[in-house]
Design a protein around this motif. Structure first.
Motif, PDB file in Angstrom:
ATOM      1  N   VAL A  18       0.825  -1.195   0.000  1.00 27.38           N
ATOM      2  CA  VAL A  18       0.000   0.000   0.000  1.00 27.38           C
ATOM      3  C   VAL A  18       0.863   1.250   0.000  1.00 27.38           C
ATOM      4  O   VAL A  18       0.570   2.231  -0.687  1.00 27.38           O
ATOM      5  N   LEU A  67       0.597 -12.402  -0.101  1.00 24.87           N
ATOM      6  CA  LEU A  67      -0.755 -12.778   0.301  1.00 24.87           C
ATOM      7  C   LEU A  67      -1.769 -11.772  -0.231  1.00 24.87           C
ATOM      8  O   LEU A  67      -2.835 -12.121  -0.752  1.00 24.87           O
ATOM      9  N   LEU A  68      -1.393 -10.461  -0.082  1.00 27.20           N
ATOM     10  CA  LEU A  68      -2.289  -9.399  -0.549  1.00 27.20           C
ATOM     11  C   LEU A  68      -2.578  -9.556  -2.026  1.00 27.20           C
ATOM     12  O   LEU A  68      -3.736  -9.440  -2.466  1.00 27.20           O
ATOM     13  N   ILE A 127      -5.013 -12.427  -2.592  1.00 29.23           N
ATOM     14  CA  ILE A 127      -6.396 -12.093  -2.198  1.00 29.23           C
ATOM     15  C   ILE A 127      -7.010 -11.124  -3.204  1.00 29.23           C
ATOM     16  O   ILE A 127      -8.155 -11.267  -3.629  1.00 29.23           O
ATOM     17  N   LEU A 128      -6.180 -10.138  -3.574  1.00 28.60           N
ATOM     18  CA  LEU A 128      -6.701  -9.097  -4.474  1.00 28.60           C
ATOM     19  C   LEU A 128      -7.143  -9.686  -5.798  1.00 28.60           C
ATOM     20  O   LEU A 128      -8.157  -9.282  -6.363  1.00 28.60           O
ATOM     21  N   ARG A 182     -10.202 -13.285  -4.394  1.00 26.95           N
ATOM     22  CA  ARG A 182     -11.488 -12.975  -3.778  1.00 26.95           C
ATOM     23  C   ARG A 182     -12.020 -11.621  -4.227  1.00 26.95           C
ATOM     24  O   ARG A 182     -13.215 -11.431  -4.413  1.00 26.95           O
ATOM     25  N   PHE A 183     -11.137 -10.672  -4.395  1.00 24.89           N
ATOM     26  CA  PHE A 183     -11.578  -9.314  -4.726  1.00 24.89           C
ATOM     27  C   PHE A 183     -11.345  -8.966  -6.180  1.00 24.89           C
ATOM     28  O   PHE A 183     -11.254  -7.795  -6.534  1.00 24.89           O
ATOM     29  N   SER A 220      -7.365 -11.734   8.244  1.00 24.65           N
ATOM     30  CA  SER A 220      -6.698 -12.687   7.357  1.00 24.65           C
ATOM     31  C   SER A 220      -6.945 -12.345   5.891  1.00 24.65           C
ATOM     32  O   SER A 220      -6.199 -12.757   5.021  1.00 24.65           O
ATOM     33  N   LEU A 221      -8.072 -11.633   5.605  1.00 22.91           N
ATOM     34  CA  LEU A 221      -8.359 -11.248   4.209  1.00 22.91           C
ATOM     35  C   LEU A 221      -7.721  -9.917   3.829  1.00 22.91           C
ATOM     36  O   LEU A 221      -7.822  -9.493   2.690  1.00 22.91           O
ATOM     37  N   MET A 222      -7.125  -9.224   4.799  1.00 22.61           N
ATOM     38  CA  MET A 222      -6.466  -7.929   4.566  1.00 22.61           C
ATOM     39  C   MET A 222      -7.391  -6.924   3.903  1.00 22.61           C
ATOM     40  O   MET A 222      -7.009  -6.223   2.961  1.00 22.61           O
ATOM     41  N   GLN A 223      -8.652  -6.895   4.380  1.00 17.35           N
ATOM     42  CA  GLN A 223      -9.624  -6.040   3.693  1.00 17.35           C
ATOM     43  C   GLN A 223      -9.279  -4.568   3.822  1.00 17.35           C
ATOM     44  O   GLN A 223      -9.572  -3.757   2.946  1.00 17.35           O
ATOM     45  N   ILE A 231      -6.811  -3.769   1.109  1.00 16.91           N
ATOM     46  CA  ILE A 231      -7.444  -3.801  -0.221  1.00 16.91           C
ATOM     47  C   ILE A 231      -8.331  -2.580  -0.424  1.00 16.91           C
ATOM     48  O   ILE A 231      -8.318  -1.943  -1.479  1.00 16.91           O
TER      49      ILE A 231
END
Lengths: 172, 671, 101
Positions: free
Chosen positions: A54, A129-130, A133-134, A137-138, C55-58, C61
């Motif tokens: 970030v 990991l980010l 996920i990005l 899931r996103f 854990s999802l690092m929302q 994001i």
């Protein structure tokens, strides 16, 4: 008090100082530069919180792109460069200070009461990991945001493009 | 919604079916004319034949449909009813529907046939007349209303059809309403009918309240099976229904409207006096016949009495009329007397048989009269004469109609009149029998007189009459065939198909029907008819009355009495209309001026005074001031508040954030 | 490390942004102040993400998304300011009062 915390507090202090400069300086260019500092210090804070990705995005997007855009904006709108007493709306100063002060006090009150004793434990890097996920899931919001960005790009060009008719009028 | 009602299938010994799909779709017979009338009204004027083609097409469809119904009825016999429930009032289901049985099919056929021929005739007869399109709208509606009436399985639909027929007749009789006589004739017909309708309406209400149903078939079932419910009111209901029938079927003393109804165009007269309107009363009596027969036989005696009075009285007036159409009109009244008297004597088939034959030959006579009138432009027989040479077709057909009406074999009227006479004889009503025979004599006499004055002798009128257009003579020829042959469907001892047709109903018809010719009645009727023709021919031909148009038999004072129609109109005017007009109207006027108006004026003055006080004090000083203040207040307030609307985003945001802070503080620290 | 100093700093950044929006005359400067506000929000997201150890690092994001949206917003916002400037020859938002009564 660890060195880590000292660095963090120092960063926060600098952050506050540069942010205050953004809104108080009478020089447009200084304001922009102060925003650069603010963002850089925020990135530092993010690094300290071990969210490297970030922090990098912030540096790249904000400092690299947005601030450049701002500088272009400042120059194209022929905002008076250099020291200019006319930059602020003096009538609003008192009310603005009051309202923003009140908001600050409100927020501080809520936050200090609400997060009493909460602590942050910084772990190692989590970029890999980010990324997973990005893009798993996103991925759908991610694509939508990219569409929004595209739409904004096209919208910006359409709005800012020189109107032929207006150009003609200027020439006359 | 639609169901086949199989209530009393076991009631009659006659074998019949439910008519299948043809009966099920008979509603179209009723609906078609109304749809057509709508179309004629809206687009008729823009069509090449001004809407007459729609009317003709519709009536032709109805004719074809009724012929097919008649066909399956003859081959297998049909009796069924269909109901559509449209709601309810209290305990009564309001149902419309259509009944397809012997009686209705006979009526469909009569209405369809006569109406078709009359419509064809009218397209030529009315050509160039005023309100041509409207005429066809009304005529179509008229036929449709009659179909509503005769297809009705419930009393409520009968009432609706009854009134519709009345309204349409009003429109048609008053077709040339620019002349006051015509519009008064229309009004007379309407009001006379209305008086009779009240009887019908009360009768229906009595029947419905005591049987708990509006379905005719159920009322008839109850009247033959459930004596307690109806026995107390049967006589009253029967008489009231008969009063209704009196109006439409022009029975003494409510016959006065019918001769005046001649003011309408001739096709209307033909349709009205043959197939529709006047047959409605007879139809109603026939429809309710089982009720009369089993519950109110005394009422039948009264029905018969009125019928006989009518047949004789109207026949006598017909002798003295100079107007060709009026002769026929009184003849119609007289023949309706025969029918009603036949019903009264319990001869259901005889009455309907006479209705059947009469419809054809009277339509023929009216259309023939119309053809003559069209040619000489006058209604008066004194301006006619000698037309046999110039109008051979009209003459021939008119003669056929006359002979059929006079009752000579083998023409239609012979068989039907004979059957009525035979049933009178059978019932032992000797007096009435002889009156009926006398009526037959009178009928023959006045028809001979009319023919003599119109067609024989020398022409007395002006102008040059000529034979009518084919469009008018073709219906005449067709009807002439019917006038000859329609009686052959019910010859005692030979073929009695007609009896089976009209008795094929859900409810068993108990009546007298002759198995063979009653020779006494037959010979009396025949002799009476021949004598009438002979006397007429003697007086008007051999004595030469027809040459001058003079009547040799002006026996005073009878003639004057007859010419004044027994002073019945005078009586009505003297004792009913004038008293109402002069005394009651004056009294009502006086009451109105002195009491109601004064009261109303007083109320008005008080209201005005009060209004003044209210206006000056309450309104001006109270409400108005308040309203003015509130409006000026709003104005000045708005004037100040609008300053907030600076258009500056920062100020808006400031106010917004101030609000946010305030509300947050409130939520955090106070609430 | 306790979270309150960071949160208060973010709140201060937010308030400064509000102050800038309310006080600045230049439309570009107003946009700059909006960036400050967005930045404060970003800081909050990151600190909560670290605090909750999601854990999802929302939080991270969402921060990325906010940065992206902010970039888009700046692009559109500057384009609008540019249009206004071209039409009115000024970037002073007090001049833009077409919505006045």
């Amino acid at each position: 008090m660890e060195i880590y915390e000292v660095v963090t507090y120092f960063t926060l202090l600098l952050l506050l100082f540069s942010a205050a400069r953004v809104v108080t300086t009478s020089n447009v260019i200084h304001a922009a530069i102060s925003l650069v500092f603010t963002l850089a210090l925020t990135a530092t804070l993010f690094l300290l919180l071990s969210t490297q990705f970030v922090a990098l995005v912030l540096v790249l997007v904000y400092i690299g792109a947005v601030i450049v855009l701002f500088l272009f904006g400042v120059m194209i709108t022929r905002a008076p460069l250099g020291k200019n007493a006319e930059l602020d709306n003096d009538k609003n100063k008192l009310i603005g200070a009051t309202i923003s002060g009140a908001i600050f006090l409100l927020f501080s009150y809520i936050l200090i009461n609400g997060f009493d004793g909460e602590i942050v434990i910084t772990s190692g890097s989590s970029t890999e990991l980010l990324g997973e996920i990005l893009l798993s899931r996103f991925v759908f919001p991610f694509e939508i945001v990219s569409f929004v960005l595209l739409a904004a790009l096209i919208g910006g060009i359409t709005l800012a493009r020189k109107d032929e008719a207006l150009v003609d009028e200027d020439q006359i | 919604m639609v169901k086949f009602d199989a209530n009393f299938l076991a009631e009659t010994e006659l074998v019949y079916t439910d008519g299948g799909i043809l009966a099920e779709f008979s509603w179209s017979l009723v609906v078609l004319p109304f749809v057509a009338a709508l179309f004629i009204t809206f687009i008729g004027k823009y069509l090449p034949y001004k809407g007459a083609e729609i009317a003709l097409g519709t009536i032709a469809l109805i004719f074809i449909y009724s012929v097919s119904l008649m066909f399956i009825h003859i081959t297998e016999g049909v009796a069924s009813e269909f109901f559509v429930n449209v709601g309810s009032i209290g305990q009564f289901d309001i149902e419309f529907g259509w009944v397809v049985d012997g009686l209705s099919i006979m009526m469909y056929f009569v209405v369809g046939t006569v109406a078709l021929l009359v419509f064809i005739y009218a397209t030529n007869y009315m050509e160039g007349e005023i309100r041509y399109t409207f005429f066809f709208t009304s005529l179509t509606l008229f036929a449709g209303s009659m179909l509503v009436l005769v297809s009705s399985p419930t009393l409520i639909q009968i009432l609706i059809g009854w009134e519709l027929v009345g309204v349409c007749s009003y429109l048609l009789i008053g077709h040339y309403w620019e002349k006051k006589d015509n519009s008064s004739a229309a009004m007379k017909a309407f009001i006379t009918n209305k008086i009779a309708d009240i009887g019908l309406m009360i009768g229906i209400i009595i029947l419905a309240l005591n049987t708990g149903t509006l379905r005719i078939s159920e009322i008839l079932y109850q009247s033959t099976h459930d004596y307690e419910k109806l026995s107390k009111v049967a006589f009253a209901a029967a008489i009231l229904l008969f009063i209704g029938a009196m109006g439409k079927s022009a029975q003494f003393p409510l016959h006065v409207w019918l001769p005046d109804a001649m003011a309408g165009p001739t096709p209307v007269s033909a349709l009205m006096h043959a197939a529709t309107m006047v047959t409605a009363g007879v139809y109603l009596l026939a429809r309710m016949f089982p009720f009369y027969k089993s519950m109110a036989p005394e009422a039948l005696d009264i029905v018969m009495l009125f019928g006989v009075i009518t047949l004789l009285g109207a026949g006598l007036i017909a002798i003295v009329q100079d107007d060709l159409k009026k002769v026929l009109a009184y003849s119609t009244v007289s023949q309706l007397g025969y029918m009603v008297a036949a019903i009264g004597s319990g001869a259901y088939t005889a009455a309907l048989f006479h209705l059947w034959t009469h419809a054809f030959f009277k339509a023929l006579l009216f259309l023939g009269a119309g053809s003559v009138i069209h040619a000489v432009h006058s209604n008066s027989m004194l301006e006619m004469g000698g037309l046999r040479k110039v109008m051979p077709k009209t003459f021939t057909t008119f003669i056929i109609g006359t002979v059929a009406l006079a009752g000579l074999p083998p023409f239609a009227g012979f068989f039907s009149k004979d059957e009525i006479l035979a049933s009178f004889n059978h019932e032992g009503e000797t007096t009435f029998f002889f009156i009926a025979v006398l009526g037959a004599f009178i009928t023959a006499f006045y028809m001979t007189r009319a023919v003599s004055l119109t067609f024989l002798g020398e022409y007395r009128g002006h102008g040059h009459p000529h034979e009518s257009h084919n469009m008018m003579t073709t219906p005449l020829l067709t009807l002439a065939v019917f006038a000859i042959a329609s009686g052959w469907v019910n010859i005692p001892g030979v073929y009695t198909g007609f009896t089976d047709w009209v008795t094929t109903r859900k409810t068993k018809i108990v009546e007298y029907h002759p198995e063979s010719f009653d020779l006494f009645a037959l010979s009396s009727g025949l002799i009476a008819g021949l004598l009438g023709i002979g006397l007429g021919y003697y007086l008007y031909q051999l004595q030469g009355s027809a040459e001058t148009g003079d009547d040799k038999i002006k026996i005073q004072p009878v003639w004057t009495v007859l010419e004044n129609k027994y002073y019945l109109d005078h009586f009505y005017f003297r004792f009913i209309i004038d008293p109402i007009k002069i005394n009651i109207s004056k009294a009502v006027d006086k009451f109105n001026t002195n009491v109601i108006d004064r009261f109303i004026n007083g109320v008005g003055q008080i209201a005005s005074l009060l209004g003044g006080v209210v206006y000056n004090n309450l309104d001006q000083n109270g409400i108005d001031r308040f309203l003015n203040m509130s409006s000026s207040g709003t104005d000045s307030f708005g004037g100040r508040v609008k300053l907030l609307q600076t258009g500056r985003t920062q100020q808006y945001l400031m106010l917004f954030l101030g609000g946010v802070v305030t509300i947050s503080l409130l939520i955090l620290f106070i609430i | 490390m306790i979270v309150q100093p960071v949160l208060v700093t973010a709140a201060a950044l937010f308030s400064l942004g509000i102050y800038g929006i309310l006080v600045r005359r230049n439309a570009v400067m107003v946009l700059l102040s909006i960036e400050l506000i967005l930045n404060a929000v970003n800081i909050n997201f990151i600190i909560f993400d670290s605090m909750l150890a999601d854990s999802l690092m929302q939080g991270q994001i969402f921060t990325i998304f906010i940065i992206t949206i902010a970039a888009a917003e700046v692009g559109i916002g500057l384009a609008i300011v540019l249009m206004l400037f071209r039409n009115r020859q000024t970037a002073n938002i007090n001049e833009f009062d077409l919505m006045k009564w």
